[in-house]
Design an enzyme around this catalytic site. Structure first.
Site, PDB file in Angstrom:
ATOM      1  CB  SER A 147      31.944 -12.704 -27.576  1.00  0.00           C
ATOM      2  OG  SER A 147      30.995 -13.394 -26.786  1.00  0.00           O
ATOM      3  CE1 TYR A 160      35.997 -14.124 -24.193  1.00  0.00           C
ATOM      4  CE2 TYR A 160      33.613 -13.855 -24.164  1.00  0.00           C
ATOM      5  CZ  TYR A 160      34.765 -14.282 -24.806  1.00  0.00           C
ATOM      6  OH  TYR A 160      34.677 -14.852 -26.048  1.00  0.00           O
TER       7      TYR A 160
END
Length: 253
Positions: A147, A160
């Site tokens: 990400s 996350y």
């Protein structure tokens, strides 16, 4: 249909969103694709139908990640599918795409939320790689979907982002470990990408998200899928341990 012909691929989390885009692209390139899903079998079946309609071949495998026995369940389903559809248990391409987000303020993170994120986003991919190497031939490909949040701050996604940093470490260290076998291991980092969430149907939200990219738009699953397809191909044989920014220039500042 020739670039990945006679090759097999597993894409985790490929019933929707980026994972689905990747599975469909690998199918178009000729791979037999195992479409993994956790609970939405109908969506996974639709991915398979799309791949077949475009001239490819695919089958579904179900396994909830982040729970005891998850990798065993996945491996057993994959083995059965490969025996049925390929006539041999051999996996050429592994794409770790399945993941969950936190979406909570830093002060609201709980041990339970953190443990769940780690279990799905970091622990499961690590042990999936470990298990799949037993059936991956030399020259295989492993691509981990990370990400852009490992490079830019979003306080709502601290935990996350930590797990995505971990999956990048899987890529870095396994790349070194598997080099002698000619297996490449790389990380691909999307930015804001349309995954079918209702927010992408909100014009105001879409406008704000589009401003994050140098191109002035949000990413589409195909934008990420094309990068993964390249890394899965012979053309990427000299790339390993790499972090590929596939954020549409969102990490440029």
């Amino acid at each position: 249909m020739s670039k990945l012909s006679n090759r097999t691929a597993l894409v985790t989390g490929s019933s929707r969103g980026i994972g689905r885009g990747i599975a469909e692209r690998l199918g178009r390139d000729g791979a037999l694709v195992a479409v993994h899903y956790a609970s939405n079998g109908e969506a996974a079946d639709q991915t398979v139908k799309t791949i077949i309609a475009e001239g490819g071949n695919a089958f579904t495998v179900q396994a909830e990640l982040g729970v005891p026995g998850d990798v065993d369940t996945l491996f057993d389903a994959l083995r059965a599918g490969l025996e049925q559809h390929a006539g041999k248990v051999e996996l050429d391409i592994l794409v770790n795409c399945a993941g969950i987000m936190g979406g909570v303020a830093p002060e609201d993170i709980t041990p339970e939320i953190f443990d769940r994120l780690v279990a799905v986003n970091a622990k499961a991919p690590l042990f999936i790689v470990q298990r799949m190497l037993s059936i991956m031939p030399d020259g295989g490909r492993i691509i981990n979907v990370s990400s852009g949040l490992t490079r830019v701050a979003n306080p709502q996604e601290i935990a996350y982002a930590m797990t995505k940093g971990a999956i990048e470490m899987i890529g870095l260290h396994y790349a070194r470990h598997l080099g002698p076998r000619g297996i490449t291991v790389n990380s691909v980092a999307p930015g804001v990408t349309n995954n079918g969430h209702p927010a992408f149907d909100n014009p105001e939200a879409l406008e704000q998200m589009s401003k994050l990219s140098a191109f002035g738009r949000v990413g589409e699953p195909r934008d990420i899928a094309d990068v993964v397809a390249f890394l899965a191909s012979d053309d990427a044989r000299w790339i390993t341990g790499a972090f590929i920014d596939a954020s549409g220039g969102s990490l440029l500042g």
